[in-house]
Write a protein that holds these residues in place. Structure first.
Motif, PDB file in Angstrom:
ATOM      1  N   UNK A 124       0.852  -0.978  -0.017  1.00  0.00           N
ATOM      2  CA  UNK A 124      -0.020   0.246   0.076  1.00  0.00           C
ATOM      3  C   UNK A 124       0.873   1.336  -0.042  1.00  0.00           C
ATOM      4  N   UNK A 125       2.211   1.177   0.739  1.00  0.00           N
ATOM      5  CA  UNK A 125       2.758   2.401   0.996  1.00  0.00           C
ATOM      6  C   UNK A 125       3.478   2.581  -0.690  1.00  0.00           C
ATOM      7  N   UNK A 126       3.973   1.661  -1.172  1.00  0.00           N
ATOM      8  CA  UNK A 126       4.321   1.652  -2.852  1.00  0.00           C
ATOM      9  C   UNK A 126       3.384   2.135  -3.561  1.00  0.00           C
ATOM     10  N   UNK A 127       2.106   1.599  -3.544  1.00  0.00           N
ATOM     11  CA  UNK A 127       1.053   2.183  -4.489  1.00  0.00           C
ATOM     12  C   UNK A 127       0.714   3.591  -4.215  1.00  0.00           C
ATOM     13  N   UNK A 128       0.611   4.154  -2.763  1.00  0.00           N
ATOM     14  CA  UNK A 128       0.327   5.461  -2.499  1.00  0.00           C
ATOM     15  C   UNK A 128       1.446   6.431  -3.091  1.00  0.00           C
ATOM     16  N   UNK A 129       2.722   5.937  -2.763  1.00  0.00           N
ATOM     17  CA  UNK A 129       3.736   6.671  -3.044  1.00  0.00           C
ATOM     18  C   UNK A 129       3.874   6.909  -4.524  1.00  0.00           C
ATOM     19  N   UNK A 130       3.397   5.812  -5.497  1.00  0.00           N
ATOM     20  CA  UNK A 130       3.564   5.938  -6.954  1.00  0.00           C
ATOM     21  C   UNK A 130       2.346   7.000  -7.405  1.00  0.00           C
ATOM     22  N   UNK A 131       1.407   6.685  -6.824  1.00  0.00           N
ATOM     23  CA  UNK A 131       0.033   7.460  -7.301  1.00  0.00           C
ATOM     24  C   UNK A 131       0.199   9.119  -6.859  1.00  0.00           C
ATOM     25  N   UNK A 132       0.850   9.129  -5.755  1.00  0.00           N
ATOM     26  CA  UNK A 132       1.134  10.661  -5.450  1.00  0.00           C
ATOM     27  C   UNK A 132       2.349  11.253  -6.168  1.00  0.00           C
ATOM     28  N   UNK A 133       3.306  10.793  -6.392  1.00  0.00           N
ATOM     29  CA  UNK A 133       4.395  11.408  -7.088  1.00  0.00           C
ATOM     30  C   UNK A 133       4.508  11.089  -8.475  1.00  0.00           C
ATOM     31  N   UNK A 134       3.852  10.138  -9.085  1.00  0.00           N
ATOM     32  CA  UNK A 134       3.846   9.762 -10.487  1.00  0.00           C
ATOM     33  C   UNK A 134       5.101   8.819 -10.878  1.00  0.00           C
ATOM     34  N   UNK A 135       5.824   8.555 -10.002  1.00  0.00           N
ATOM     35  CA  UNK A 135       7.018   7.890 -10.294  1.00  0.00           C
ATOM     36  C   UNK A 135       6.798   6.160  -9.998  1.00  0.00           C
ATOM     37  N   UNK A 136       7.274   5.366 -10.486  1.00  0.00           N
ATOM     38  CA  UNK A 136       7.339   4.314 -10.491  1.00  0.00           C
ATOM     39  C   UNK A 136       8.608   3.468  -9.748  1.00  0.00           C
ATOM     40  N   UNK A 137       8.243   2.736  -8.769  1.00  0.00           N
ATOM     41  CA  UNK A 137       9.174   2.037  -8.021  1.00  0.00           C
ATOM     42  C   UNK A 137       9.474   0.732  -8.529  1.00  0.00           C
TER      43      UNK A 137
END
Length: 78
Positions: free
Chosen positions: A5-18
């Protein structure tokens, strides 16, 4: 599940893909309840490491506090 969930939230708020190549190569997810505890632990540590490495590589390693909302303080990473 929390790290996913942290990964998905980070990606959705920054537009970056981890990129999580090492985690993906383990072929284990939080819903694989038939996998043993050691496999899940390795997957958690691997995913956490890849998330932290991405953030450290793409952002300055300091946290700045903003009082943008009335009396609340929010930690943001730059």
């Amino acid at each position: 599940m929390l790290l996913v969930h942290i990964k998905k939230y980070y990606e959705s708020t920054t537009g970056e893909v981890i990129p999580t190549d090492q985690y993906d190569a383990l072929h284990i997810s939080p819903v694989h309840i038939h996998k043993n505890k050691v496999s899940h632990k390795k997957a958690i540590l691997t995913l956490g490491k890849e998330i932290v490495q991405h953030i450290r590589t793409h952002h300055n390693p300091y946290i700045e506090y903003h009082a943008d909302f009335q009396s609340e303080q929010i930690a943001t990473e730059h």
